[in-house]
Design an enzyme around this catalytic site. Structure first.
Site, short mmCIF file in Angstrom:
data_model
loop_
_atom_site.label_atom_id
_atom_site.label_comp_id
_atom_site.label_asym_id
_atom_site.label_seq_id
_atom_site.Cartn_x
_atom_site.Cartn_y
_atom_site.Cartn_z
N GLY A 117 -45.83 -37.85 25.34
CA GLY A 117 -45.43 -36.45 25.19
C GLY A 117 -45.95 -35.56 26.31
O GLY A 117 -45.23 -34.70 26.82
N SER A 154 -42.87 -38.75 21.74
CA SER A 154 -43.95 -39.72 21.95
C SER A 154 -43.87 -40.82 20.91
O SER A 154 -43.57 -40.56 19.74
CB SER A 154 -45.29 -38.99 21.83
OG SER A 154 -46.35 -39.89 22.01
N HIS A 158 -46.36 -42.83 19.75
CA HIS A 158 -47.48 -43.08 18.82
C HIS A 158 -47.50 -42.13 17.62
O HIS A 158 -48.28 -42.33 16.69
CB HIS A 158 -48.83 -43.11 19.56
CG HIS A 158 -49.38 -41.77 19.97
ND1 HIS A 158 -50.34 -41.12 19.22
CD2 HIS A 158 -49.13 -40.98 21.03
CE1 HIS A 158 -50.67 -39.99 19.83
NE2 HIS A 158 -49.95 -39.88 20.94
N THR A 180 -43.06 -49.05 37.91
CA THR A 180 -42.59 -50.18 37.10
C THR A 180 -42.73 -49.83 35.62
O THR A 180 -43.76 -49.31 35.19
CB THR A 180 -43.40 -51.45 37.45
OG1 THR A 180 -43.21 -51.70 38.84
CG2 THR A 180 -42.93 -52.65 36.65
N CYS A 229 -57.59 -32.48 19.69
CA CYS A 229 -58.22 -32.22 20.98
C CYS A 229 -59.35 -31.21 20.83
O CYS A 229 -60.23 -31.13 21.67
CB CYS A 229 -57.18 -31.67 21.95
SG CYS A 229 -55.59 -32.44 21.76
C1 PLP Z 1 -49.33 -35.41 20.13
C2 PLP Z 1 -48.56 -34.30 20.70
C3 PLP Z 1 -48.34 -34.20 22.09
C4 PLP Z 1 -48.94 -35.18 23.08
O1 PLP Z 1 -48.28 -36.42 23.06
P1 PLP Z 1 -49.00 -37.67 23.80
O2 PLP Z 1 -47.99 -38.77 23.70
O3 PLP Z 1 -50.24 -37.94 23.03
O4 PLP Z 1 -49.23 -37.25 25.21
C5 PLP Z 1 -47.57 -33.17 22.57
N1 PLP Z 1 -47.04 -32.26 21.72
C6 PLP Z 1 -47.22 -32.31 20.39
C7 PLP Z 1 -46.59 -31.28 19.52
C8 PLP Z 1 -47.99 -33.33 19.83
O5 PLP Z 1 -48.18 -33.36 18.53
#
Ligand code: PLP
Length: 380
Positions: free
Chosen positions: A72, A199, A201, A237, A325
């Protein structure tokens, strides 16, 4: 390891076992480089192509509109980079005060390089004023960046209506949809969106992989240059195992989207009504209706969220206070502050976020743990 009740799914999710299974060959014998003409290379290229189709099917767009990234955060940066380079003379952006730090921080960095950023406020339920949004757009506005769903409260923003405003005003529109993709239906074929970040995860896929949707009619200026991967839009890559895992996670999310949303909403609502029935002095943060089915953000009067989290963790219940965070710091959530709440209310708020891997038994147990913990903290 003790059985953990994991209600922190907006921070990250457990990879689905079939995601892990799909990835395994690509961590081992299927090590081909998708750009090479060897048999292994073309197998890897086919796997990446399948993942692109799986992701496109989840958000109803064309596979060619998907650019795989490292997650993300990178997707947001890529969208901002592109908007700046497509319109170098326009040096104003509009966003909201409640974005994830992966939007707020890169926009702050642009401010130090001569950009102006307008941050729109929200009301007490976390909602945006669309008229204020319209008024904020100027002739020199390069980009709107407005999230689809808030990670702390789950409040949804009307992406389709914002898209219409963006079209009428002739500005690029990016949405950070990391929390929305896979949780609510998205139909990009008829949305007026230029860029969308997501994202893996957050949807039971692996960490370190995600995508940027780039509307086929929008221009795009790539941030990473090098080999011509991703049709020249993101060099390097490909993270083949990660992309395969993201594809599988997208397929699973698309398959179960509506049933899963209903089931997860049932768990969330049972948790909220259980907690509200057991203890007083609890308030919901955010729009009770227009929010993600999996998110519950509750203020517990007279309780320090940080202290509550420690006790909950000791009882093997994982939740969070604001965004991951910020955990460890005492700063109150910028999202709850933007909703007009006091520092006290912000510091007494906990987020519980659910997924399809949670169960009704876990909810029942968690209600008891939360009630006991809050009572204990209020007595001390
Ligand atoms: C978790 C999150 C991100 C960051 O995504 P990553 O894949 O961890 O870099 C960005 N925006 C929102 C709203 C999120 O919840």
């Amino acid at each position: 390891m003790p059985e953990v009740i994991y209600f922190d799914n907006n921070a990250t999710t457990r990879p689905d076992p079939s995601v892990v299974e799909a990835m395994l060959p690509y961590l081992g014998e299927q090590y081909g480089n998708p750009s090479s003409v060897s048999a292994l290379g073309s197998q890897a290229a086919r796997a990446v192509g399948l993942a692109r189709e799986q992701v496109a099917a989840l958000i109803h767009c064309e596979p060619a509109e998907i650019v795989f990234t490292s997650g993300g955060t990178e997707s947001n940066h890529a969208a901002f980079f592109s908007a700046r380079h497509l319109n170098p003379a326009r040096r104003h952006c509009v966003t909201t005060a409640v974005e994830h730090s992966a939007v707020l921080k890169p926009l702050e960095a642009l401010e130090t390089r001569g950009y102006e950023v307008t941050r729109l406020g929200v009301d007490a339920q976390g909602r945006l004023d669309l008229e204020a949004l319209e008024r904020a757009i100027r002739p020199d506005t390069a980009l709107l960046s407005i999230m689809a769903a808030n990670n702390e409260t789950g409040v949804l923003f009307p992406v389709e209506k914002i898209g219409e405003i963006a079209r009428a005003k002739g500005v690029l529109f990016h949405t950070d949809a990391v929390q929305a993709v896979g949780k609510i239906p998205l139909h990009l074929e008829n949305a007026n969106l230029h860029y969308l970040s997501a994202s893996a995860h957050k949807i039971h896929g692996p960490k370190g992989v995600g995508f940027l949707y780039v509307n086929r009619r929008s221009g795009f200026a790539p941030m990473l240059l090098g080999g011509g991967q991703e049709n020249g839009r993101r060099a390097g890559t490909e993270n083949v195992p990660g992309i395969v895992g993201l594809g599988k996670a997208a397929e699973l999310a698309a398959h179960a989207l509506e049933d899963e949303a209903r089931e997860v909403r049932r768990l969330r609502d049972a948790f909220e009504s259980g907690v509200l029935a057991q203890i007083g002095g609890v308030q919901l943060n955010g729009d009770p209706i227009d929010r993600l089915p999996n998110t519950s953000n509750l203020a517990f009067e007279g309780v320090e969220a940080q202290a509550a989290l420690i006790l909950l963790e000791r009882a093997n219940l994982s939740a969070s206070a604001g965004s991951a965070c910020l955990t460890g710091s005492l700063a109150p959530s910028h999202v709850l502050r933007a909703m007009g709440f006091s520092d006290d209310r912000a510091r007494s708020s906990l987020r519980f976020s659910f997924s399809r891997l949670n169960t009704a038994q876990e909810v029942e147990k968690a209600v008891e743990i939360v009630a006991k913990t809050i009572r204990k903290l209020r007595e001390s």
